[in-house]
Design a protein around this motif. Structure first.
Motif, PDB file in Angstrom:
ATOM      1  N   LEU A   1       0.862  -1.175   0.000  1.00  0.00           N
ATOM      2  CA  LEU A   1       0.000   0.000   0.000  1.00  0.00           C
ATOM      3  C   LEU A   1       0.903   1.230   0.000  1.00  0.00           C
ATOM      4  O   LEU A   1       1.911   1.257   0.694  1.00  0.00           O
ATOM      5  N   THR A   2       0.573   2.239  -0.771  1.00  0.00           N
ATOM      6  CA  THR A   2       1.434   3.412  -0.859  1.00  0.00           C
ATOM      7  C   THR A   2       0.785   4.694  -0.358  1.00  0.00           C
ATOM      8  O   THR A   2       1.470   5.675  -0.106  1.00  0.00           O
ATOM      9  N   SER A   3      -0.529   4.710  -0.219  1.00  0.00           N
ATOM     10  CA  SER A   3      -1.213   5.905   0.245  1.00  0.00           C
ATOM     11  C   SER A   3      -2.661   5.551   0.525  1.00  0.00           C
ATOM     12  O   SER A   3      -3.113   4.449   0.191  1.00  0.00           O
ATOM     13  N   SER A   4      -3.380   6.475   1.116  1.00  0.00           N
ATOM     14  CA  SER A   4      -4.813   6.280   1.325  1.00  0.00           C
ATOM     15  C   SER A   4      -5.506   7.631   1.210  1.00  0.00           C
ATOM     16  O   SER A   4      -4.851   8.675   1.264  1.00  0.00           O
ATOM     17  N   ALA A   5      -6.817   7.586   1.052  1.00  0.00           N
ATOM     18  CA  ALA A   5      -7.581   8.826   0.932  1.00  0.00           C
ATOM     19  C   ALA A   5      -8.987   8.615   1.466  1.00  0.00           C
ATOM     20  O   ALA A   5      -9.769   7.880   0.868  1.00  0.00           O
ATOM     21  N   PRO A   6      -9.312   9.238   2.599  1.00  0.00           N
ATOM     22  CA  PRO A   6     -10.705   9.218   3.028  1.00  0.00           C
ATOM     23  C   PRO A   6     -11.572   9.855   1.941  1.00  0.00           C
ATOM     24  O   PRO A   6     -11.115  10.740   1.213  1.00  0.00           O
ATOM     25  N   VAL A   7     -12.816   9.402   1.837  1.00  0.00           N
ATOM     26  CA  VAL A   7     -13.761   9.973   0.873  1.00  0.00           C
ATOM     27  C   VAL A   7     -14.954  10.501   1.656  1.00  0.00           C
ATOM     28  O   VAL A   7     -15.572   9.766   2.429  1.00  0.00           O
ATOM     29  N   LEU A   8     -15.251  11.785   1.461  1.00  0.00           N
ATOM     30  CA  LEU A   8     -16.373  12.412   2.144  1.00  0.00           C
ATOM     31  C   LEU A   8     -17.431  12.846   1.143  1.00  0.00           C
ATOM     32  O   LEU A   8     -17.107  13.405   0.091  1.00  0.00           O
TER      33      LEU A   8
ATOM     34  N   MET B   1      -7.496  25.019   5.499  1.00  0.00           N
ATOM     35  CA  MET B   1      -6.617  23.944   5.950  1.00  0.00           C
ATOM     36  C   MET B   1      -5.424  23.699   5.043  1.00  0.00           C
ATOM     37  O   MET B   1      -4.665  22.762   5.253  1.00  0.00           O
ATOM     38  N   GLY B   2      -5.262  24.499   4.003  1.00  0.00           N
ATOM     39  CA  GLY B   2      -4.075  24.408   3.172  1.00  0.00           C
ATOM     40  C   GLY B   2      -4.024  23.239   2.214  1.00  0.00           C
ATOM     41  O   GLY B   2      -2.952  22.919   1.695  1.00  0.00           O
ATOM     42  N   PHE B   3      -5.160  22.589   1.967  1.00  0.00           N
ATOM     43  CA  PHE B   3      -5.185  21.531   0.953  1.00  0.00           C
ATOM     44  C   PHE B   3      -5.176  22.171  -0.430  1.00  0.00           C
ATOM     45  O   PHE B   3      -5.554  23.329  -0.599  1.00  0.00           O
ATOM     46  N   HIS B   4      -4.751  21.409  -1.426  1.00  0.00           N
ATOM     47  CA  HIS B   4      -4.695  21.893  -2.808  1.00  0.00           C
ATOM     48  C   HIS B   4      -5.415  20.903  -3.706  1.00  0.00           C
ATOM     49  O   HIS B   4      -5.585  19.740  -3.356  1.00  0.00           O
ATOM     50  N   TYR B   5      -5.800  21.379  -4.883  1.00  0.00           N
ATOM     51  CA  TYR B   5      -6.372  20.499  -5.899  1.00  0.00           C
ATOM     52  C   TYR B   5      -5.991  21.033  -7.271  1.00  0.00           C
ATOM     53  O   TYR B   5      -5.717  22.220  -7.426  1.00  0.00           O
TER      54      TYR B   5
ATOM     55  N   VAL C   1     -13.513  15.724  -6.499  1.00  0.00           N
ATOM     56  CA  VAL C   1     -12.200  16.361  -6.452  1.00  0.00           C
ATOM     57  C   VAL C   1     -11.286  15.556  -5.537  1.00  0.00           C
ATOM     58  O   VAL C   1     -11.757  14.915  -4.586  1.00  0.00           O
ATOM     59  N   ILE C   2      -9.999  15.575  -5.846  1.00  0.00           N
ATOM     60  CA  ILE C   2      -8.981  14.979  -4.976  1.00  0.00           C
ATOM     61  C   ILE C   2      -8.140  16.119  -4.420  1.00  0.00           C
ATOM     62  O   ILE C   2      -7.521  16.871  -5.172  1.00  0.00           O
ATOM     63  N   LEU C   3      -8.144  16.234  -3.098  1.00  0.00           N
ATOM     64  CA  LEU C   3      -7.351  17.247  -2.405  1.00  0.00           C
ATOM     65  C   LEU C   3      -6.056  16.608  -1.906  1.00  0.00           C
ATOM     66  O   LEU C   3      -6.015  15.407  -1.642  1.00  0.00           O
ATOM     67  N   HIS C   4      -5.027  17.420  -1.744  1.00  0.00           N
ATOM     68  CA  HIS C   4      -3.780  16.901  -1.193  1.00  0.00           C
ATOM     69  C   HIS C   4      -3.070  17.982  -0.395  1.00  0.00           C
ATOM     70  O   HIS C   4      -3.221  19.173  -0.647  1.00  0.00           O
ATOM     71  N   ARG C   5      -2.331  17.517   0.585  1.00  0.00           N
ATOM     72  CA  ARG C   5      -1.466  18.380   1.389  1.00  0.00           C
ATOM     73  C   ARG C   5      -0.404  17.497   2.026  1.00  0.00           C
ATOM     74  O   ARG C   5      -0.728  16.491   2.658  1.00  0.00           O
ATOM     75  N   ASP C   6       0.844  17.888   1.894  1.00  0.00           N
ATOM     76  CA  ASP C   6       1.958  17.204   2.564  1.00  0.00           C
ATOM     77  C   ASP C   6       1.950  15.695   2.307  1.00  0.00           C
ATOM     78  O   ASP C   6       2.255  14.902   3.197  1.00  0.00           O
ATOM     79  N   GLY C   7       1.601  15.282   1.106  1.00  0.00           N
ATOM     80  CA  GLY C   7       1.591  13.870   0.763  1.00  0.00           C
ATOM     81  C   GLY C   7       0.361  13.103   1.228  1.00  0.00           C
ATOM     82  O   GLY C   7       0.278  11.890   1.032  1.00  0.00           O
ATOM     83  N   MET C   8      -0.581  13.786   1.843  1.00  0.00           N
ATOM     84  CA  MET C   8      -1.832  13.173   2.291  1.00  0.00           C
ATOM     85  C   MET C   8      -2.952  13.562   1.323  1.00  0.00           C
ATOM     86  O   MET C   8      -2.900  14.633   0.711  1.00  0.00           O
ATOM     87  N   TYR C   9      -3.958  12.701   1.211  1.00  0.00           N
ATOM     88  CA  TYR C   9      -5.046  12.923   0.268  1.00  0.00           C
ATOM     89  C   TYR C   9      -6.399  12.859   0.957  1.00  0.00           C
ATOM     90  O   TYR C   9      -6.570  12.175   1.962  1.00  0.00           O
TER      91      TYR C   9
ATOM     92  N   ASN D   1     -14.743  11.735  10.840  1.00  0.00           N
ATOM     93  CA  ASN D   1     -14.911  11.192   9.490  1.00  0.00           C
ATOM     94  C   ASN D   1     -13.553  10.902   8.864  1.00  0.00           C
ATOM     95  O   ASN D   1     -13.447  10.064   7.968  1.00  0.00           O
ATOM     96  N   ALA D   2     -12.534  11.600   9.299  1.00  0.00           N
ATOM     97  CA  ALA D   2     -11.164  11.385   8.821  1.00  0.00           C
ATOM     98  C   ALA D   2     -10.220  11.832   9.933  1.00  0.00           C
ATOM     99  O   ALA D   2     -10.568  12.686  10.753  1.00  0.00           O
ATOM    100  N   TYR D   3      -9.033  11.258   9.943  1.00  0.00           N
ATOM    101  CA  TYR D   3      -8.031  11.583  10.958  1.00  0.00           C
ATOM    102  C   TYR D   3      -6.668  11.592  10.279  1.00  0.00           C
ATOM    103  O   TYR D   3      -6.340  10.681   9.513  1.00  0.00           O
ATOM    104  N   PHE D   4      -5.891  12.629  10.551  1.00  0.00           N
ATOM    105  CA  PHE D   4      -4.546  12.749   9.996  1.00  0.00           C
ATOM    106  C   PHE D   4      -3.544  12.857  11.135  1.00  0.00           C
ATOM    107  O   PHE D   4      -3.735  13.625  12.071  1.00  0.00           O
ATOM    108  N   TRP D   5      -2.457  12.076  11.049  1.00  0.00           N
ATOM    109  CA  TRP D   5      -1.360  12.229  11.994  1.00  0.00           C
ATOM    110  C   TRP D   5      -0.464  13.343  11.491  1.00  0.00           C
ATOM    111  O   TRP D   5      -0.203  13.457  10.288  1.00  0.00           O
TER     112      TRP D   5
END
Length: 129
Positions: A5-12, A28-32, A43-51, A75-79
């Motif tokens: 597994l290389t990444s994950s992405a919660p879907v809301l 929150m500084g996400f980009h698309y 849409v797929i958002l990303h920030r600091d390698g997180m999606y 609904n989602a949690y980021f470390w």
């Protein structure tokens, strides 16, 4: 070597994918890069390698923030590497803070925000093993 597994992405699910994406960008500084669909619906958002993925709900009744069915559930949690600094950034950018930085018994210093659709998003820094 087995596949990894290389990444994950919660879907809301959201009411308005463009408004929600812009809210995540601005507070929150996400980009698309782009939206999919005409009219936009994904849409797929990303920030600091997180999606994080956002999908416009066909019926707003399908948007059910987890905390409404399970007490204090995200609904989602980021470390993160610095919960306090991230909290300051989000406050400065006008994010709706659900709860401020606090130390949890499971070894995280965390805080939570609530997005335009009522989803709780947690951000936690591991402070003990």
């Amino acid at each position: 070597m087995p596949a990894q597994l290389t990444s994950s992405a919660p879907v809301l699910l959201v009411r308005d994918v463009v408004a929600a994406a812009n809210h995540y960008r601005d507070t929150m500084g996400f980009h698309y890069e782009r939206f999919w669909g005409d009219p936009p619906g994904f849409v797929i958002l990303h920030r600091d390698g997180m999606y994080l993925m956002l999908k416009q709900a066909e019926d707003p009744a399908h948007i059910i923030p987890h905390w409404t069915v399970s007490h204090n559930m995200w609904n989602a949690y980021f470390w993160v590497d610095d919960a306090d600094a991230l909290h300051v950034e989000f406050v400065k950018n006008g994010a709706t803070i659900d709860y401020g930085p606090c130390d949890q018994p499971y070894g995280c210093r965390e805080f939570g925000i609530q997005d335009l659709d009522g989803h709780d998003i947690g951000f936690g820094q591991v402070v003990s093993a």
